[in-house]
Design a protein around this motif. Sequence first.
Motif, mmCIF file in Angstrom:
data_model
loop_
_atom_site.group_PDB
_atom_site.id
_atom_site.type_symbol
_atom_site.label_atom_id
_atom_site.label_comp_id
_atom_site.label_asym_id
_atom_site.label_seq_id
_atom_site.Cartn_x
_atom_site.Cartn_y
_atom_site.Cartn_z
ATOM 1 N N VAL A 290 0.830 -1.202 0.000
ATOM 2 C CA VAL A 290 0.000 0.000 0.000
ATOM 3 C C VAL A 290 0.868 1.257 0.000
ATOM 4 O O VAL A 290 0.514 2.282 -0.592
ATOM 5 N N ALA A 291 2.043 1.189 0.636
ATOM 6 C CA ALA A 291 2.967 2.333 0.593
ATOM 7 C C ALA A 291 3.453 2.571 -0.841
ATOM 8 O O ALA A 291 3.554 3.716 -1.303
ATOM 9 N N ASN A 292 3.735 1.470 -1.550
ATOM 10 C CA ASN A 292 4.182 1.567 -2.935
ATOM 11 C C ASN A 292 3.081 2.126 -3.838
ATOM 12 O O ASN A 292 3.324 2.980 -4.709
ATOM 13 N N ILE A 293 1.855 1.663 -3.628
ATOM 14 C CA ILE A 293 0.715 2.160 -4.405
ATOM 15 C C ILE A 293 0.538 3.661 -4.181
ATOM 16 O O ILE A 293 0.331 4.429 -5.123
ATOM 17 N N THR A 294 0.626 4.076 -2.916
ATOM 18 C CA THR A 294 0.441 5.494 -2.595
ATOM 19 C C THR A 294 1.519 6.350 -3.247
ATOM 20 O O THR A 294 1.243 7.424 -3.793
ATOM 21 N N GLU A 295 2.771 5.866 -3.217
ATOM 22 C CA GLU A 295 3.869 6.609 -3.852
ATOM 23 C C GLU A 295 3.636 6.758 -5.355
ATOM 24 O O GLU A 295 3.725 7.862 -5.904
#
Length: 333
Positions: A290-295
Amino acid sequence: MKATSANLLSVIKGPKQFVIPIYQRTYSWQLAQCRQLFSDILKIGTSKSSSGHFVGSVVYFQESIYNTTDVPQLLIIDGQQRVTTVCLIILALSEFLKKNDIELETNASKLRNYYLLNSDEDGDLRYKLLLTRKDKETYVNLLNDHPQPEKHSQRITENYQYFVDTINSENVTSVYNGIMNLFVVDVTLEKEKDNPQLIFESMNSTGLDLSQADLIRNYILMGQEIKVQNLLYEKYWFPMEQNFGNDYVSHFDRFMRDFLSAKTSTIPNINNVYNAFKSFANGLLIEDIVANITEYSSYYANMVLHKEKDNNLLHAFKNLSVLRVDVAYPFLL
């Protein structure tokens, strides 16, 4: 899993609280759906031959059996739109009875204390229905007759006002009788035995009711403990929704397809993004995903929604939009 046919108000009545988990989409019924439900309620309320009206299922599970209060908190995974709308009708009916001298088998106080409030509780536990974020604040303000802030939930207030405007002295008895004869399939899940995610997917297998974005968000958050859900949502998912703004619903599915294309070198079908995402996420840590998606969503918003701060890049992204060269987005991501 335990599934039974039940009177909807009997399901709601008693010391309990139905909670809409943070991974669920917000209340979204339009006036057309409210009119249809209200029409059905009037029909059943005036009919002498019909024994009730079926309005669908309510599926929920208890997050923990170790509550420190006598009010079980039940997380709804299907049926929040129907339950919320019926609660708005009950609230509008109670307000009408409070202002008008009408003889019914009930009164405004009973309606509120039976079906809207846990009258012996304080704080959030006082409310039988606890919505999420802006919906929660708007609904609680209606219950307490408080003014709404500027950025309130318009779906909640508009639908409630429709019921307020529609209930009158001529139909109030039929409205009450109709509500009393609404039936649902009451589905109780056992968290340790039933998989809420699989059940949720089977109920939305056509992809018509929920977008690919809804399904992905639920997949990420549903299996986590509530504290982790709140952390992931507040830290990653909500800022992403805010960044997309009003374009979140229309753009997120395409963003996820481009994100997966960049990550896997395979372009998934736009209607199969959710399944492609599950394959991609298998075995990876949820917070990392989810951190990667947000970035990457911030890069996508810069390109497609023209939120880029660098003027040279912004000019280039606008040219891509004019030329509709969206096939370049996975490469640019």
